[in-house]
Design a protein around this motif. Structure first.
Motif, PDB file in Angstrom:
ATOM      1  N   TRP A 110      41.548  31.989  28.075  1.00  0.00           N
ATOM      2  CA  TRP A 110      40.093  32.038  28.185  1.00  0.00           C
ATOM      3  C   TRP A 110      39.606  31.826  29.618  1.00  0.00           C
ATOM      4  N   ARG A 111      40.259  30.907  30.336  1.00  0.00           N
ATOM      5  CA  ARG A 111      39.823  30.667  31.712  1.00  0.00           C
ATOM      6  C   ARG A 111      40.105  31.882  32.588  1.00  0.00           C
ATOM      7  N   ARG A 112      41.254  32.473  32.422  1.00  0.00           N
ATOM      8  CA  ARG A 112      41.612  33.635  33.235  1.00  0.00           C
ATOM      9  C   ARG A 112      40.695  34.818  32.925  1.00  0.00           C
ATOM     10  N   ALA A 113      40.358  34.967  31.645  1.00  0.00           N
ATOM     11  CA  ALA A 113      39.555  36.119  31.241  1.00  0.00           C
ATOM     12  C   ALA A 113      38.068  35.935  31.514  1.00  0.00           C
ATOM     13  N   GLY A 114      37.613  34.671  31.545  1.00  0.00           N
ATOM     14  CA  GLY A 114      36.167  34.464  31.627  1.00  0.00           C
ATOM     15  C   GLY A 114      35.642  33.734  32.828  1.00  0.00           C
ATOM     16  N   HIS A 169      34.727  35.311  38.926  1.00  0.00           N
ATOM     17  CA  HIS A 169      35.599  35.931  39.923  1.00  0.00           C
ATOM     18  C   HIS A 169      34.775  37.028  40.590  1.00  0.00           C
ATOM     19  N   GLY A 170      34.341  36.761  41.827  1.00  0.00           N
ATOM     20  CA  GLY A 170      33.411  37.658  42.479  1.00  0.00           C
ATOM     21  C   GLY A 170      33.882  39.095  42.574  1.00  0.00           C
ATOM     22  N   GLU A 171      35.118  39.291  42.991  1.00  0.00           N
ATOM     23  CA  GLU A 171      35.626  40.644  43.154  1.00  0.00           C
ATOM     24  C   GLU A 171      35.651  41.399  41.834  1.00  0.00           C
ATOM     25  N   ARG A 172      36.096  40.725  40.769  1.00  0.00           N
ATOM     26  CA  ARG A 172      36.172  41.396  39.467  1.00  0.00           C
ATOM     27  C   ARG A 172      34.780  41.660  38.898  1.00  0.00           C
ATOM     28  N   LEU A 214      29.991  30.059  32.561  1.00  0.00           N
ATOM     29  CA  LEU A 214      29.164  28.884  32.268  1.00  0.00           C
ATOM     30  C   LEU A 214      29.721  28.057  31.123  1.00  0.00           C
ATOM     31  N   THR A 215      30.524  28.652  30.268  1.00  0.00           N
ATOM     32  CA  THR A 215      31.017  27.958  29.075  1.00  0.00           C
ATOM     33  C   THR A 215      32.395  27.346  29.270  1.00  0.00           C
ATOM     34  N   LEU A 216      33.031  27.586  30.412  1.00  0.00           N
ATOM     35  CA  LEU A 216      34.404  27.144  30.645  1.00  0.00           C
ATOM     36  C   LEU A 216      34.445  25.960  31.600  1.00  0.00           C
ATOM     37  N   HIS A 217      35.420  25.056  31.371  1.00  0.00           N
ATOM     38  CA  HIS A 217      35.537  23.861  32.208  1.00  0.00           C
ATOM     39  C   HIS A 217      37.000  23.574  32.516  1.00  0.00           C
ATOM     40  N   GLY A 232      33.167  45.576  37.857  1.00  0.00           N
ATOM     41  CA  GLY A 232      32.639  45.977  36.557  1.00  0.00           C
ATOM     42  C   GLY A 232      32.783  44.966  35.439  1.00  0.00           C
ATOM     43  N   GLU A 233      33.414  43.811  35.692  1.00  0.00           N
ATOM     44  CA  GLU A 233      33.570  42.796  34.647  1.00  0.00           C
ATOM     45  C   GLU A 233      32.291  41.945  34.612  1.00  0.00           C
ATOM     46  N   LEU A 234      31.266  42.523  34.041  1.00  0.00           N
ATOM     47  CA  LEU A 234      29.919  41.965  34.119  1.00  0.00           C
ATOM     48  C   LEU A 234      29.718  40.727  33.251  1.00  0.00           C
ATOM     49  N   TRP A 235      30.668  40.412  32.396  1.00  0.00           N
ATOM     50  CA  TRP A 235      30.508  39.259  31.521  1.00  0.00           C
ATOM     51  C   TRP A 235      30.788  37.939  32.234  1.00  0.00           C
ATOM     52  N   ARG A 236      31.462  37.995  33.364  1.00  0.00           N
ATOM     53  CA  ARG A 236      31.956  36.770  33.991  1.00  0.00           C
ATOM     54  C   ARG A 236      30.853  35.768  34.387  1.00  0.00           C
TER      55      ARG A 236
END
Length: 232
Positions: free
Chosen positions: A105-109, A112-115, A128-131, A119-123
């Protein structure tokens, strides 16, 4: 002597105020009633004069009363909003630790500015939900629930959530843009600061509308800055 009722009200403070007005003019009158409703009576010969005095007094003070500091109209359910905030972040933290659905979950969400710019617009939202750990989570649970509950009190739950989450997302995007895509971050701190900023702005604007409150209107701003420095 026959007495005439010239005013009846459940606002006991208003009745006392208007009674003082009549007393200052020397007009005879009586206040009668109970703890729920009172009325002012005067001898019939002075009833019209008394009514005119009260009308003049209210006309003169109309502008002054309109300029009084607006009262806070609290919205109910602040504890509910605080609990929803805590439940949402705690749930995601639990799913993250378990690696639910076989996803990192941390890696996927995480932010990450470059990603994001690829196009990974969900980041900006998911970050905000990850710690990073429980200590990181605990701080955002405590401060986030407090600021969200207070903000809910003054603007209602819809706008409180929109300002908190929307401000957090916008903050992540702006941070990524300012760092040229090098930003790496996670956590609800950006949303917490957004709630604090919105709360400070709302309270400042309320004070600013009040004449003679130039010093007092800065109290929410100073408090916001101190809390920002402490939590930051």
């Amino acid at each position: 002597m026959l007495e005439v009722e010239i005013l009846r009200s459940t606002d006991l403070a208003l009745v006392r105020e208007l009674s003082l007005v009549l007393k200052s003019t020397g007009l005879p009158h009586r206040v009668v009633g109970n703890q729920h409703r009172q009325w002012i009576v005067t001898p019939e010969p002075v009833a019209q004069t008394a009514l005119q005095q009260l009308a003049d007094y209210q006309r003169e003070n109309l502008g002054r009363s309109e300029r009084r500091e607006p009262r806070l109209v609290p919205h109910s359910g602040s504890w509910t909003q605080a609990l929803l905030w805590c439940a949402a972040l705690a749930l995601v933290q639990g799913l993250t630790r378990l690696g639910a659905l076989g996803v990192d979950w941390r890696r996927a969400g995480a932010m990450h500015g470059e990603r994001l710019f690829e196009g990974e617009l969900w980041r900006p939202v998911t970050a905000l939900t990850l710690h990073a750990d429980l200590e990181h989570l605990a701080g955002n649970l405590a401060f986030g629930s407090l600021f969200l509950a207070l903000l809910h009190q003054v603007v209602g739950w819809r706008l409180a959530w929109a300002l908190t989450v929307g401000g957090g997302v916008l903050g992540n995007v702006l941070n990524a843009a300012m760092t040229g895509g090098e930003l790496r971050s996670l956590g609800a701190s950006t949303a917490v600061f957004a709630a604090l900023g919105a709360l400070t702005a709302v309270q400042f604007s309320r004070k600013a509308e009040t004449p003679g409150a130039r010093a007092r209107r800065w109290i929410p701003v100073v408090t916001g800055v101190l809390l920002l420095g402490w939590n930051g």
